[in-house]
Enzyme design. Structure first.
Site, PDB file in Angstrom:
ATOM      1  N   TYR A 152       0.842  -1.201   0.000  1.00 14.36           N
ATOM      2  CA  TYR A 152       0.000   0.000   0.000  1.00 14.36           C
ATOM      3  C   TYR A 152       0.877   1.252   0.000  1.00 14.36           C
ATOM      4  O   TYR A 152       0.703   2.147  -0.839  1.00 14.36           O
ATOM      5  CB  TYR A 152      -0.923  -0.004   1.228  1.00 14.36           C
ATOM      6  CG  TYR A 152      -1.888   1.154   1.246  1.00 14.36           C
ATOM      7  CD1 TYR A 152      -3.013   1.159   0.424  1.00 14.36           C
ATOM      8  CD2 TYR A 152      -1.679   2.259   2.073  1.00 14.36           C
ATOM      9  CE1 TYR A 152      -3.900   2.224   0.428  1.00 14.36           C
ATOM     10  CE2 TYR A 152      -2.553   3.325   2.083  1.00 14.36           C
ATOM     11  CZ  TYR A 152      -3.660   3.307   1.259  1.00 14.36           C
ATOM     12  OH  TYR A 152      -4.536   4.367   1.263  1.00 14.36           O
ATOM     13  N   LYS A 156       1.325   4.067  -2.996  1.00 18.19           N
ATOM     14  CA  LYS A 156       0.943   5.472  -2.831  1.00 18.19           C
ATOM     15  C   LYS A 156       2.131   6.396  -3.102  1.00 18.19           C
ATOM     16  O   LYS A 156       1.969   7.505  -3.613  1.00 18.19           O
ATOM     17  CB  LYS A 156       0.356   5.688  -1.434  1.00 18.19           C
ATOM     18  CG  LYS A 156      -0.976   4.937  -1.214  1.00 18.19           C
ATOM     19  CD  LYS A 156      -2.025   5.335  -2.246  1.00 18.19           C
ATOM     20  CE  LYS A 156      -3.365   4.676  -2.034  1.00 18.19           C
ATOM     21  NZ  LYS A 156      -4.385   5.107  -3.003  1.00 18.19           N
TER      22      LYS A 156
HETATM   23  N1  LIG Z   1      -9.908   6.402   4.138  1.00 18.58           N
HETATM   24  C1  LIG Z   1      -8.686   6.783   4.397  1.00 18.58           C
HETATM   25  O1  LIG Z   1      -8.344   7.007   5.561  1.00 18.58           O
HETATM   26  C2  LIG Z   1      -7.683   6.971   3.293  1.00 18.58           C
HETATM   27  C3  LIG Z   1      -6.437   7.523   3.632  1.00 18.58           C
HETATM   28  C4  LIG Z   1      -5.491   7.708   2.618  1.00 18.58           C
HETATM   29  C5  LIG Z   1      -5.800   7.388   1.303  1.00 18.58           C
HETATM   30  N2  LIG Z   1      -7.020   6.854   1.015  1.00 18.58           N
HETATM   31  C6  LIG Z   1      -7.283   6.527  -0.402  1.00 18.58           C
HETATM   32  O2  LIG Z   1      -8.514   7.087  -0.789  1.00 18.58           O
HETATM   33  C7  LIG Z   1      -9.067   6.329  -1.876  1.00 18.58           C
HETATM   34  C8  LIG Z   1     -10.515   6.001  -1.552  1.00 18.58           C
HETATM   35  O3  LIG Z   1     -10.525   5.133  -0.430  1.00 18.58           O
HETATM   36  P1  LIG Z   1     -11.706   5.109   0.632  1.00 18.58           P
HETATM   37  O4  LIG Z   1     -11.102   5.368   1.958  1.00 18.58           O
HETATM   38  O5  LIG Z   1     -12.850   5.914   0.148  1.00 18.58           O
HETATM   39  O6  LIG Z   1     -12.007   3.550   0.612  1.00 18.58           O
HETATM   40  P2  LIG Z   1     -13.322   2.737   0.222  1.00 18.58           P
HETATM   41  O7  LIG Z   1     -12.933   1.323   0.408  1.00 18.58           O
HETATM   42  O8  LIG Z   1     -14.501   3.274   0.942  1.00 18.58           O
HETATM   43  O9  LIG Z   1     -13.495   3.079  -1.326  1.00 18.58           O
HETATM   44  C9  LIG Z   1     -12.633   2.571  -2.311  1.00 18.58           C
HETATM   45  C10 LIG Z   1     -13.472   2.253  -3.522  1.00 18.58           C
HETATM   46  O10 LIG Z   1     -12.603   1.788  -4.560  1.00 18.58           O
HETATM   47  C11 LIG Z   1     -13.269   0.704  -5.193  1.00 18.58           C
HETATM   48  N3  LIG Z   1     -12.316  -0.160  -5.875  1.00 18.58           N
HETATM   49  C12 LIG Z   1     -11.413  -1.017  -5.323  1.00 18.58           C
HETATM   50  N4  LIG Z   1     -10.768  -1.683  -6.276  1.00 18.58           N
HETATM   51  C13 LIG Z   1     -11.260  -1.229  -7.473  1.00 18.58           C
HETATM   52  C14 LIG Z   1     -10.991  -1.528  -8.823  1.00 18.58           C
HETATM   53  N5  LIG Z   1     -10.086  -2.461  -9.172  1.00 18.58           N
HETATM   54  N6  LIG Z   1     -11.675  -0.875  -9.786  1.00 18.58           N
HETATM   55  C15 LIG Z   1     -12.603   0.052  -9.465  1.00 18.58           C
HETATM   56  N7  LIG Z   1     -12.916   0.368  -8.198  1.00 18.58           N
HETATM   57  C16 LIG Z   1     -12.242  -0.271  -7.209  1.00 18.58           C
HETATM   58  C17 LIG Z   1     -13.985  -0.028  -4.061  1.00 18.58           C
HETATM   59  O11 LIG Z   1     -15.000  -0.883  -4.542  1.00 18.58           O
HETATM   60  C18 LIG Z   1     -14.505   1.143  -3.252  1.00 18.58           C
HETATM   61  O12 LIG Z   1     -15.776   1.557  -3.692  1.00 18.58           O
HETATM   62  C19 LIG Z   1      -8.179   5.085  -2.013  1.00 18.58           C
HETATM   63  O13 LIG Z   1      -7.267   5.273  -3.064  1.00 18.58           O
HETATM   64  C20 LIG Z   1      -7.440   5.041  -0.689  1.00 18.58           C
HETATM   65  O14 LIG Z   1      -6.210   4.376  -0.775  1.00 18.58           O
HETATM   66  C21 LIG Z   1      -7.963   6.638   1.979  1.00 18.58           C
END
Ligand SMILES: NC(=O)c1ccc[n+]([C@@H]2O[C@H](COP(=O)([O-])OP(=O)(O)OC[C@H]3O[C@@H](n4cnc5c(N)ncnc54)[C@H](O)[C@@H]3O)[C@@H](O)[C@H]2O)c1
Length: 279
Positions: A152, A156
């Site tokens: 991960y 990133k």
């Molecule tokens: N939530 C946090 O604290 C956080 C922190 C840093 C970065 N992020 C990043 O933010 C972004 C969104 O994450 P989130 O927290 O909303 O998580 P989440 O799990 O709620 O949403 C992620 C979405 O991506 C979709 N997804 C996964 N694999 C996929 C694929 N191969 N094709 C299409 N869609 C796919 C999932 O079905 C889901 O709807 C991600 O890139 C995550 O790494 C989140």
């Protein structure tokens, strides 16, 4: 780029979490939004809830043919694309030596490959139109040392790097196209809650959802850090607002948690101090 009614946005990972919140905020501003996600059930629910300004296109961002089909559908339906939010992502962790190459490859294919595919397919359309904006979702994990989450964190870090290259190149070739790389801290979504539950089940939840005690003992300091981080979780709608403000301000780098960026500063200092000063 100023966000305006009538523009068209594509948001990946839009069925849940930050992507759903970004899609919602864009629809509220009058944009038409194409929501792409692999989770087709949640995608239908989210898009239906947003009404006729939202179009759901089931897509696995790791598959270039599906991303091409996403662009074809967007252009066939709306004739334009102004904003692309490469947000889909997945977690991946464990001791680095235990993670199988197959698990590494899947995290890489989705987190990095998904962004690469989005850039490859959509950027030529933005260049042809002479304007637009690309958002890539990285993480503060890409700027800090990610223990027990190497795929991960590395994915990133790659997103930050490739966004910087894209920004520099577009600056020379098509300066009206903006790039933002978002480095969220903890945001209240199923992804972060899944991580936080490893550190300790939420109140009222079954204790089995925590890791076994012998593993917890080894991971203690990291789990404490995650528990601390979860106290600072932002609602996804607030994260979405920060992201859209960054688009409008034309910012290359954005975070939801500037206060947590200290760890990134310390890491950068450690690297540079190790290099020493030039003779
Ligand atoms: N939530 C946090 O604290 C956080 C922190 C840093 C970065 N992020 C990043 O933010 C972004 C969104 O994450 P989130 O927290 O909303 O998580 P989440 O799990 O709620 O949403 C992620 C979405 O991506 C979709 N997804 C996964 N694999 C996929 C694929 N191969 N094709 C299409 N869609 C796919 C999932 O079905 C889901 O709807 C991600 O890139 C995550 O790494 C989140």
């Amino acid at each position: 780029m100023k966000l305006e009614a009538g523009q068209v946005a594509v948001v990946t990972g839009a069925a849940n979490g930050i992507g759903a919140a970004v899609a919602t905020a864009l629809v509220e501003r009058g944009l038409r939004v194409v929501l792409a996600d692999i989770d087709t059930d949640a995608l239908t629910v989210t898009a239906t809830g947003l009404g006729d300004h939202a179009t759901a296109v089931p897509t696995d961002v790791a598959d270039i043919d599906q991303v091409r089909a996403l662009a074809d559908r967007t252009l066939a339906e709306f004739g334009r694309v102004d904003l692309v939010v490469n947000n889909a992502g997945m977690g991946g962790g464990g001791p680095s030596w235990d993670i199988t190459p197959a698990d590494w490859n899947r995290v890489w294919a989705v987190n990095v490959g998904g962004v690469v595919n989005g850039i490859h397919v959509f950027t030529p359309h933005l260049i042809a139109a002479g304007h637009g904006h690309i958002v890539n979702t990285a993480s503060l994990a890409g700027l800090t040392v990610g223990l027990f989450g190497a795929p991960y964190a590395a994915s990133k870090a790659a997103i930050i790097s490739l966004s910087e290259s894209l920004h520099g190149e577009l600056g020379l070739v098509a300066p009206n196209i903006g790039v933002t790389v978002v480095c969220p801290g903890p945001v209240d979504t199923q992804m972060f809650r899944g991580l936080a539950e490893l550190a300790g089940p939420p109140e009222g939840a079954a204790p089995e959802s925590a890791l076994p005690p012998e593993v917890m003992d080894k991971l203690g300091p990291m789990m404490e850090a995650i528990t601390e981080m979860s106290k600072e979780m932002l609602p996804a709608a607030q994260a979405a607002q920060i992201i859209l403000d960054a688009v409008e301000a034309g910012k290359l780098y954005e975070t939801t948690h500037p206060g947590m960026a200290q760890a990134a500063r310390e890491r950068a200092n450690t690297i540079l101090e190790s290099f020493g000063t030039p003779a």
